[in-house]
Each structure stands twice: as structure tokens, then as C-alpha cells.
Design an enzyme around this catalytic site. Structure first.
Site, PDB file in Angstrom:
ATOM      1  CG  ASP A 289      -1.842   1.188   1.242  1.00 11.99           C
ATOM      2  OD1 ASP A 289      -1.689   2.081   0.379  1.00 11.99           O
ATOM      3  OD2 ASP A 289      -2.728   1.237   2.126  1.00 11.99           O
TER       4      ASP A 289
ATOM      5  CG  ASN B 216       1.035   4.063 -13.510  1.00 13.99           C
ATOM      6  OD1 ASN B 216       0.510   4.783 -14.346  1.00 13.99           O
ATOM      7  ND2 ASN B 216       0.434   2.979 -13.005  1.00 13.99           N
TER       8      ASN B 216
ATOM      9  CE  LYS C  99      15.321  13.661  -1.668  1.00 15.12           C
ATOM     10  NZ  LYS C  99      15.766  14.827  -0.974  1.00 15.12           N
TER      11      LYS C  99
ATOM     12  CE1 TYR D 206      -5.530  12.065 -10.007  1.00 11.47           C
ATOM     13  CE2 TYR D 206      -6.537  13.626 -11.549  1.00 11.47           C
ATOM     14  CZ  TYR D 206      -5.740  12.510 -11.299  1.00 11.47           C
ATOM     15  OH  TYR D 206      -5.143  11.849 -12.349  1.00 11.47           O
TER      16      TYR D 206
ATOM     17  CE  LYS E  45      -2.024  12.188 -10.937  1.00 14.34           C
ATOM     18  NZ  LYS E  45      -0.967  11.177 -11.059  1.00 14.34           N
TER      19      LYS E  45
HETATM   20  N1  LIG Z   1      -7.091   7.366 -16.573  1.00 14.03           N
HETATM   21  C1  LIG Z   1      -7.039   8.679 -16.672  1.00 14.03           C
HETATM   22  O1  LIG Z   1      -7.958   9.339 -17.201  1.00 14.03           O
HETATM   23  C2  LIG Z   1      -5.805   9.416 -16.191  1.00 14.03           C
HETATM   24  C3  LIG Z   1      -5.565  10.717 -16.678  1.00 14.03           C
HETATM   25  C4  LIG Z   1      -4.425  11.390 -16.239  1.00 14.03           C
HETATM   26  C5  LIG Z   1      -3.581  10.791 -15.333  1.00 14.03           C
HETATM   27  N2  LIG Z   1      -3.848   9.527 -14.864  1.00 14.03           N
HETATM   28  C6  LIG Z   1      -2.918   8.932 -13.901  1.00 14.03           C
HETATM   29  O2  LIG Z   1      -2.453   7.701 -14.413  1.00 14.03           O
HETATM   30  C7  LIG Z   1      -1.966   6.912 -13.329  1.00 14.03           C
HETATM   31  C8  LIG Z   1      -2.439   5.480 -13.515  1.00 14.03           C
HETATM   32  O3  LIG Z   1      -3.837   5.417 -13.360  1.00 14.03           O
HETATM   33  P1  LIG Z   1      -4.772   4.596 -14.323  1.00 14.03           P
HETATM   34  O4  LIG Z   1      -5.508   5.562 -15.155  1.00 14.03           O
HETATM   35  O5  LIG Z   1      -4.034   3.521 -14.990  1.00 14.03           O
HETATM   36  O6  LIG Z   1      -5.843   4.023 -13.261  1.00 14.03           O
HETATM   37  P2  LIG Z   1      -6.085   2.586 -12.640  1.00 14.03           P
HETATM   38  O7  LIG Z   1      -6.420   1.597 -13.710  1.00 14.03           O
HETATM   39  O8  LIG Z   1      -7.073   2.811 -11.546  1.00 14.03           O
HETATM   40  O9  LIG Z   1      -4.670   2.183 -12.026  1.00 14.03           O
HETATM   41  C9  LIG Z   1      -4.202   2.724 -10.820  1.00 14.03           C
HETATM   42  C10 LIG Z   1      -3.128   1.812 -10.275  1.00 14.03           C
HETATM   43  O10 LIG Z   1      -2.653   2.379  -9.054  1.00 14.03           O
HETATM   44  C11 LIG Z   1      -2.648   1.364  -8.057  1.00 14.03           C
HETATM   45  N3  LIG Z   1      -2.901   1.923  -6.742  1.00 14.03           N
HETATM   46  C12 LIG Z   1      -3.933   2.682  -6.336  1.00 14.03           C
HETATM   47  N4  LIG Z   1      -3.839   2.950  -5.029  1.00 14.03           N
HETATM   48  C13 LIG Z   1      -2.701   2.339  -4.590  1.00 14.03           C
HETATM   49  C14 LIG Z   1      -2.074   2.216  -3.336  1.00 14.03           C
HETATM   50  N5  LIG Z   1      -2.579   2.799  -2.217  1.00 14.03           N
HETATM   51  N6  LIG Z   1      -0.932   1.501  -3.226  1.00 14.03           N
HETATM   52  C15 LIG Z   1      -0.414   0.883  -4.320  1.00 14.03           C
HETATM   53  N7  LIG Z   1      -0.957   0.968  -5.549  1.00 14.03           N
HETATM   54  C16 LIG Z   1      -2.113   1.675  -5.671  1.00 14.03           C
HETATM   55  C17 LIG Z   1      -3.784   0.426  -8.460  1.00 14.03           C
HETATM   56  O11 LIG Z   1      -3.539  -0.888  -7.967  1.00 14.03           O
HETATM   57  P3  LIG Z   1      -4.245  -1.557  -6.686  1.00 14.03           P
HETATM   58  O12 LIG Z   1      -5.646  -1.049  -6.606  1.00 14.03           O
HETATM   59  O13 LIG Z   1      -4.127  -3.025  -6.994  1.00 14.03           O
HETATM   60  O14 LIG Z   1      -3.395  -1.146  -5.527  1.00 14.03           O
HETATM   61  C18 LIG Z   1      -3.628   0.427  -9.972  1.00 14.03           C
HETATM   62  O15 LIG Z   1      -2.682  -0.528 -10.363  1.00 14.03           O
HETATM   63  C19 LIG Z   1      -2.469   7.590 -12.055  1.00 14.03           C
HETATM   64  O16 LIG Z   1      -1.415   8.314 -11.466  1.00 14.03           O
HETATM   65  C20 LIG Z   1      -3.538   8.553 -12.563  1.00 14.03           C
HETATM   66  O17 LIG Z   1      -3.688   9.671 -11.720  1.00 14.03           O
HETATM   67  C21 LIG Z   1      -4.934   8.831 -15.289  1.00 14.03           C
END
Ligand SMILES: NC(=O)c1ccc[n+]([C@@H]2O[C@H](COP(=O)([O-])OP(=O)(O)OC[C@H]3O[C@@H](n4cnc5c(N)ncnc54)[C@H](OP(=O)(O)O)[C@@H]3O)[C@@H](O)[C@H]2O)c1
Length: 260
Positions: free
Chosen positions: A63, A90, A123, A155, A159
Site C-alpha cells: 500500500d 504511476n 529520491k 486530485y 497532479k
Molecule cells: N485514466 C485517466 O484518465 C488518467 C488521466 C491522467 C492521469 N492519470 C494517472 O495515471 C496513473 C495510472 O492510473 P490509471 O488511469 O491507470 O488508473 P487505474 O487503472 O485505476 O490504475 C491505478 C493503479 O494504481 C494502483 N494503486 C492505487 N492505489 C494504490 C495504493 N494505495 N498503493 C499501491 N498501488 C495503488 C492500483 O492498484 P491496486 O488497486 O491493486 O493497488 C492500480 O494498479 C495515475 O497516477 C492517474 O492519476 C490517469
């Protein structure tokens, strides 16, 4: 060590962009450390990539909202004798709601994950990279970071931090042999939309990119050591426009696109 026999660590590799990054590294023959909370998912992704590409894949259930977790991730890699050449920060999440309607624990967890852990990971893993003058870091920011975002206030602010921090670090390290690339996706089809509630909002409905396309572009930008990539023409135009538009107008636009 050959370019094709290095190790990448990806946070949030159990779905969405993280999973797509894992596939691109695997295709290029790199070993992997996959980190997220859903270990069952990580295990089945790892099994698939080992069979398809014959690479070493380690999984770590963690986590990343926990204080001090980055050092534990680093120790895990050390215990497996793995030198991390590519770090992909990520993992992240957001929510759409009025700020005062959500428990502060949700905001705190988001800031820990999206901001604090990303900085700490940068870091602990950049230090050995700089020592050996080799390594690449990819941080996933967002087009959300280019303006304030009412109803996703924490959020958008998280970002904005990632965007600013990553570009600054990229500049600081530019002569070190270590590159830092900021990826700024706009709406992208992953689990993020449903988890945050953003997929029901006009911004997502206007069109979301495929996770594979966004990850490919970010992966290629990181491999070239580019400072920043904004994904898609629409998002690049929106980012430029945000820089030229006063906040009192931007706030109303985001409210319409993202609001309740
Ligand atoms: N999709 C969009 O529209 C979008 C747009 C701009 C930026 N982003 C950014 O892209 C990145 C990836 O997100 P995504 O779009 O691929 O969404 P996603 O499918 O929800 O993936 C998020 C990932 O983060 C992990 N995660 C969440 N909370 C966590 C925690 N406490 N500890 C460890 N892992 C954690 C989740 O795994 P578990 O739940 O298994 O822990 C999952 O693998 C994020 O930083 C998001 O802000 C997304």
C-alpha cells in the site's frame, strides 16, 4: 549490462497504464518489479509475462499510501539483487465530489500516494542511478495539473505538484546521466474513470484515449529521455489554452466539464 537486460519498477501495475507499461518493458526484454495492492492481479500478470517473454518478474503487494513505504520497496529490490534502471511512478487515484463531502482520510491517502510516495520513490531510486550515471524515471502527472479543478480539488492539486516536481527534477539531473520524463495524460480508458467517478462527467464523455496508446507514447518519451509528453492533440491544445486563460474562467470551464 545490455540495454535489453535491465530492470524496471512500475507502481500501480495491476491495471490501466501500469499494466500497459509492464507489457512494453517485457516486449523489450527487461525484467520487472510490479507493485500494487492487488497481489492476485500482479501474480497473474507476472505469470503471463514470464511465459510470453521469458523475463524475470517480481511482484510486491504494497500500500503506497503508507509513510516510509518507498524505503521498503527499495529494500525489497535489494533483497532480490535487482538494480532498478527504470522507475515508473504511476500509481495514483482521485475522486469527483465536493471537497467537504469526503473524509479527510481519502484526501490524505491521495496526497500520500500521488505526491509523497512519488517524491520518496524518486529520491531513494535516483540516488543509486546518479551514482552510476545511468537510469530513467517516468512520472505520471496529468493535464489536470495545468489548472485548478473544482470538485476534484485535491486530485488536480496533487497532479500540479507532480507536473512541477518532475520537470524541475528533470532539469536538475540533466547532466547526471539520469533522465526524468513527465507524462501528462488527459482522460484515458482505465479503471481510474469508474473508481473516481470521472467517467460519468462531460470531460470523459468528450473522448478518452486508449491506455495502450498513452503508455506507448510515454514509454517512448522516457526511452528518449524527453522532459515532458502531453498525450493527444486535444490535450496539448487544452494545456496551451490553460496557460493563457485566467483562473476565474478556467474554474468555470472545469466545473462544467468535471463538476457535479
Ligand atoms: N485514466 C485517466 O484518465 C488518467 C488521466 C491522467 C492521469 N492519470 C494517472 O495515471 C496513473 C495510472 O492510473 P490509471 O488511469 O491507470 O488508473 P487505474 O487503472 O485505476 O490504475 C491505478 C493503479 O494504481 C494502483 N494503486 C492505487 N492505489 C494504490 C495504493 N494505495 N498503493 C499501491 N498501488 C495503488 C492500483 O492498484 P491496486 O488497486 O491493486 O493497488 C492500480 O494498479 C495515475 O497516477 C492517474 O492519476 C490517469
Amino acid at each position: 549490462m545490455s540495454e535489453n537486460k535491465k530492470t524496471a519498477l512500475i507502481t500501480g501495475a495491476s491495471s490501466g497504464l501500469g499494466l500497459e507499461f509492464a507489457k512494453f518493458f517485457a516486449q523489450d526484454g527487461h525484467s520487472l518489479v510490479l507493485v500494487a495492492r492487488r497481489v492476485d492481479r500482479l501474480e497473474s500478470i507476472a505469470a503471463d509475462l514470464r511465459i510470453r517473454f521469458g523475463i524475470q518478474v517480481e511482484t510486491l503487494g504494497a500500500d503506497l499510501e503508507q509513510a516510509g513505504i518507498s524505503q521498503k520497496v527499495f529494500e525489497f529490490c535489494k533483497s532480490k539483487n535487482l538494480q532498478i534502471e527504470f522507475l515508473v511512478n504511476n500509481a495514483g487515484f482521485g475522486y469527483v465530489n465536493e471537497f467537504l463531502q469526503e473524509d479527510i482520510a481519502l484526501d490524505r491517502g491521495m496526497m500520500m500516494l500521488n505526491v509523497v510516495t512519488l517524491v520518496e520513490m524518486s529520491k531513494v531510486f535516483a540516488e543509486p542511478m546518479v551514482k552510476r550515471k545511468s537510469g530513467r524515471i517516468l512520472n505520471i502527472g496529468s493535464t489536470a495539473g495545468f489548472q485548478p479543478g473544482p470538485f476534484m480539488a485535491t486530485y488536480y492539486a496533487s497532479k500540479a505538484f507532480v507536473n512541477s516536481f518532475s520537470e524541475a527534477l528533470s532539469h536538475e539531473l540533466r547532466k547526471s546521466g539520469v533522465t526524468v520524463t513527465l507524462s501528462c495524460p488527459g482522460p484515458t480508458r482505465t479503471e481510474f474513470g469508474a473508481r473516481s467517478g470521472a467517467d460519468k462527467k462531460p470531460l470523459f464523455k468528450m473522448g478518452a484515449s486508449s491506455a495502450e496508446d498513452v503508455a506507448r507514447e510515454a514509454y517512448q518519451a522516457m526511452m528518449k529521455g524527453e522532459r515532458r509528453v502531453i498525450h493527444g492533440m486535444q490535450n496539448r491544445i487544452a494545456a496551451i489554452s490553460a496557460g493563457m486563460t485566467p483562473n476565474f474562467i478556467l474554474l468555470k470551464i472545469v466545473e462544467k466539464l468535471q463538476g457535479l
